[in-house]
Design a protein around this motif. Structure first.
Motif, PDB file in Angstrom:
ATOM      1  N   ALA A  10       0.859  -1.192   0.000  1.00 49.03           N
ATOM      2  CA  ALA A  10       0.000   0.000   0.000  1.00 49.03           C
ATOM      3  C   ALA A  10       0.888   1.233   0.000  1.00 49.03           C
ATOM      4  N   ALA A  11       1.896   1.218  -0.850  1.00 47.75           N
ATOM      5  CA  ALA A  11       2.903   2.272  -0.880  1.00 47.75           C
ATOM      6  C   ALA A  11       2.276   3.659  -0.901  1.00 47.75           C
ATOM      7  N   GLY A  12       2.752   4.509   0.002  1.00 44.79           N
ATOM      8  CA  GLY A  12       2.292   5.886   0.056  1.00 44.79           C
ATOM      9  C   GLY A  12       0.994   6.105   0.786  1.00 44.79           C
ATOM     10  N   LYS A  13       0.342   5.028   1.251  1.00 39.96           N
ATOM     11  CA  LYS A  13      -0.938   5.146   1.940  1.00 39.96           C
ATOM     12  C   LYS A  13      -0.848   4.575   3.362  1.00 39.96           C
ATOM     13  N   PRO A  14      -1.690   5.063   4.264  1.00 39.40           N
ATOM     14  CA  PRO A  14      -1.740   4.454   5.597  1.00 39.40           C
ATOM     15  C   PRO A  14      -2.263   3.020   5.518  1.00 39.40           C
ATOM     16  N   ILE A  15      -1.866   2.199   6.469  1.00 40.62           N
ATOM     17  CA  ILE A  15      -2.347   0.824   6.570  1.00 40.62           C
ATOM     18  C   ILE A  15      -3.033   0.637   7.913  1.00 40.62           C
ATOM     19  N   ARG A  16      -4.198   0.008   7.882  1.00 37.73           N
ATOM     20  CA  ARG A  16      -4.877  -0.392   9.117  1.00 37.73           C
ATOM     21  C   ARG A  16      -4.484  -1.841   9.414  1.00 37.73           C
ATOM     22  N   CYS A  17      -4.124  -2.103  10.637  1.00 37.61           N
ATOM     23  CA  CYS A  17      -3.716  -3.459  11.000  1.00 37.61           C
ATOM     24  C   CYS A  17      -3.898  -3.664  12.498  1.00 37.61           C
ATOM     25  N   LYS A  18      -3.605  -4.865  12.953  1.00 37.84           N
ATOM     26  CA  LYS A  18      -3.689  -5.193  14.374  1.00 37.84           C
ATOM     27  C   LYS A  18      -2.341  -4.968  15.058  1.00 37.84           C
ATOM     28  N   ALA A  19      -2.395  -4.492  16.267  1.00 40.56           N
ATOM     29  CA  ALA A  19      -1.191  -4.327  17.086  1.00 40.56           C
ATOM     30  C   ALA A  19      -1.529  -4.670  18.533  1.00 40.56           C
ATOM     31  N   ALA A  20      -0.536  -5.140  19.268  1.00 37.07           N
ATOM     32  CA  ALA A  20      -0.698  -5.412  20.699  1.00 37.07           C
ATOM     33  C   ALA A  20      -0.196  -4.180  21.447  1.00 37.07           C
ATOM     34  N   VAL A  21      -1.102  -3.449  22.051  1.00 33.57           N
ATOM     35  CA  VAL A  21      -0.777  -2.163  22.669  1.00 33.57           C
ATOM     36  C   VAL A  21      -0.652  -2.309  24.186  1.00 33.57           C
ATOM     37  N   ALA A  22       0.467  -1.811  24.710  1.00 38.66           N
ATOM     38  CA  ALA A  22       0.647  -1.732  26.166  1.00 38.66           C
ATOM     39  C   ALA A  22       0.047  -0.407  26.621  1.00 38.66           C
ATOM     40  N   ARG A  23      -1.063  -0.466  27.371  1.00 44.10           N
ATOM     41  CA  ARG A  23      -1.766   0.760  27.758  1.00 44.10           C
ATOM     42  C   ARG A  23      -1.449   1.198  29.185  1.00 44.10           C
TER      43      ARG A  23
END
Length: 389
Positions: A10-23
């Motif tokens: 998706a060159a040049g565009k944002p990507i939506r994906c999953k991440a493991a976030v430490a909150r």
């Protein structure tokens, strides 16, 4: 293999994906949808294939004060594929197999060109929660909240943006679940014996702490031809594990009676070890390691990550009189872009043991299980796959 598979770009565009976030400090990571911006100049966006859990992630995850900060995407040991590149990126292209590495290697500054150092002066290593060149993040969510980076890598995300100085291209023949180990821990331990200490054939080595880093030091010392590799730990079970990596003798530091462990080592080695490695991260153990390395030529190498304000207490006259050496070894003294490919080749040539370090493998949604296993001392390295096993 996963490393040769073609991936959507998706060159040049944002990507939506999953991440493991430490909150929050010490609380389980939360799998969330995040937005990963396209790479800026001198950056690449990586699709992470798998990542492994290093104890440094846990140390920072537990920190209430800086360099602890939240919300954050942790993770720094990984294997990935270049999804897209930013402007002025010449050394990498879409589809390259890579390992991101926390220690910058610009290959251009005085230090990076020198054989004497692996500490880049153009991009000095710092515990920053942002990226090098503009001190901003590439992670946000739908609410516009900024998510902080970790060690310039943040591999607990399906996609991440990394500066080219923190990315090393490797042979795609190495399996992803082995390549990720060379991103930090195993490289650090093996490199400390090979590059920093320059362990000699027939020498005696003492390793304080037989976790993954300590066992990697043993593996490196074994490859260098050390005759005696003495492991020091509080867990006797570590001896049996250590034998697989070259440990020849074992000292339980809790069973030394009235003697300090350094005195026990001095008696065992008839005057002290040639090389000592501190792999726990305790100033008191650094002092014990320094005490039991041989006068005249003994070298003590510090690998463990202690608290930021920890202090050593050494006798100045003893330092002068004993003529011993005390040094640190960030990333084992290795230069990421030139030395890590050598370790990859050693693995492919069946010289470097990586397989035995992987004790568990889990899917991304089970990442908190990996934390539990390491905290409970049940794993050396747990590989976390972004796609289903």
């Amino acid at each position: 293999m996963a490393s040769t598979k073609q991936y959507f770009s998706a060159a040049g565009k944002p990507i939506r994906c999953k991440a493991a976030v430490a909150r929050k400090v010490g609380e389980p990571l939360v799998i969330e949808e995040v937005i990963v911006a396209p790479p800026k100049a001198h950056e690449v966006r990586l699709k992470i294939i798998c990542t492994s859990l290093c104890y440094t992630d846990i140390i920072v995850w537990r920190m209430k004060e800086f360099p602890g900060c939240f919300p954050r995407i942790l993770g720094h040991e990984a294997f990935g594929v270049v999804e897209s590149v930013g402007e002025d990126v010449d050394e990498l292209k879409e589809g390259d197999s890579v390992v991101p590495i926390f220690l910058p290697d610009c290959m251009d500054c005085v230090d990076c060109k020198s054989k004497k150092s692996n500490l880049c002066s153009k991009f000095p290593f710092q515990a920053s929660p942002l990226l090098h060149r503009d001190d901003t993040s590439r992670f946000t969510n739908d609410e516009g909240e900024t998510l902080h980076h970790f060690l310039y890598i943040s591999s607990f995300s399906e996609y991440t943006v990394v500066d080219v100085v923190n990315v090393t291209k490797i042979d795609p023949e190495i399996p992803p679940n082995r390549a990720c180990l060379l991103s930090c821990g195993v490289s650090t331990g093996v490199g400390a014996a090979w590059k920093t200490a320059q362990v000699e054939p027939g020498s005696t080595v003492v390793i304080f702490g037989l976790g993954s880093i300590g066992l990697a030091v043993a593996e490196g010392a074994r490859q260098c031809g050390a005759t005696r590799i003495i492991g020091v730990d509080i867990d006797c079970n570590k001896f049996e594990i250590g034998k697989q990596f070259g440990i020849t003798e074992f000292v339980n530091s809790k069973s030394c009676g009235d003697k300090p462990v350094s005195q026990v080592i001095i008696e065992m080695t008839n005057g002290g070890a040639d090389y000592c490695f501190e792999c726990v991260g305790l100033a008191a153990l650094v002092q014990e390691a320094f005490a039991c390395c041989r006068k005249g030529w003994g070298k003590t190498v510090v690998l463990g990550v202690d608290k930021p304000d920890a202090q050593l207490n050494l006798n100045s006259f003893e330092v002068l009189q004993s003529q011993k050496t005390l040094t640190g070894a960030l990333f084992g003294g290795l230069k990421p872009k030139s030395d890590v490919p050598i370790l990859v080749k050693r693995y492919l040539d069946k010289e470097l043991q990586l397989d035995k370090f992987v004790t568990h493998e889990v899917n991304f949604e089970d990442i908190n299980k990996a934390f539990d296993l390491l905290i409970q001392g049940k794993s050396l390295r747990c590989v976390i796959w972004m796609d289903k096993l």
